[in-house]
Design a protein around this motif. Structure first.
Motif, mmCIF file in Angstrom:
data_model
loop_
_atom_site.group_PDB
_atom_site.id
_atom_site.type_symbol
_atom_site.label_atom_id
_atom_site.label_comp_id
_atom_site.label_asym_id
_atom_site.label_seq_id
_atom_site.Cartn_x
_atom_site.Cartn_y
_atom_site.Cartn_z
ATOM 1 N N ALA A 16 0.883 -1.258 0.097
ATOM 2 C CA ALA A 16 -0.079 -0.031 0.089
ATOM 3 C C ALA A 16 0.818 1.130 0.019
ATOM 4 O O ALA A 16 0.594 2.114 -0.435
ATOM 5 C CB ALA A 16 -0.766 0.069 1.119
ATOM 6 N N ALA A 21 5.969 -0.634 -2.678
ATOM 7 C CA ALA A 21 5.744 -1.435 -3.919
ATOM 8 C C ALA A 21 6.789 -1.048 -4.871
ATOM 9 O O ALA A 21 7.066 -2.262 -5.671
ATOM 10 C CB ALA A 21 4.546 -0.599 -4.524
ATOM 11 N N GLU A 59 -1.708 -0.418 -6.557
ATOM 12 C CA GLU A 59 -0.504 -0.581 -5.796
ATOM 13 C C GLU A 59 0.779 -0.422 -6.824
ATOM 14 O O GLU A 59 1.678 -0.110 -6.722
ATOM 15 C CB GLU A 59 -0.388 -1.646 -4.696
ATOM 16 C CG GLU A 59 -1.297 -1.595 -3.647
ATOM 17 C CD GLU A 59 -1.537 -2.648 -2.806
ATOM 18 O OE1 GLU A 59 -2.046 -2.702 -1.725
ATOM 19 O OE2 GLU A 59 -1.466 -4.079 -3.470
#
Length: 94
Positions: A16, A21, A59
């Protein structure tokens, strides 16, 4: 709820955070054999990120944007491939 329905936990999603990510996407890119000119087809890392890690499309998008903004990845204007840039290569060695 129907029997066998998947329950989602309320815990935080590991990707998140756009930086987390982006770092995971770099890690995945480092596992993919680049084709001509260091190009990595976006679907190679997209599939691993979405289906293997069960991350979400937003994401993935946020991670790519973060990596591009920080000079870790170059995203071709067509969106079909990325290239790991020198600052991103430094993250692969950590």
């Amino acid at each position: 709820m129907a029997c066998g329905a998947e329950l989602k936990t309320t815990g935080e999603r590991p990707y998140a955070d756009p930086e987390a990510a982006a770092r995971k996407l770099l890690e995945l890119a480092g596992q993919v054999e680049p084709v001509q000119d260091g190009r990595i087809h976006i679907e190679k890392i997209n599939a691993l990120f979405l289906f293997t890690l069960k991350a979400s499309g937003p994401e993935f998008g946020a991670g790519i944007r973060y990596a591009v903004q920080h000079g870790w990845l170059e995203l071709h204007e067509s969106g079909t491939y990325v290239r790991v840039l020198p600052p991103g290569e430094g993250l692969l060695r950590q």
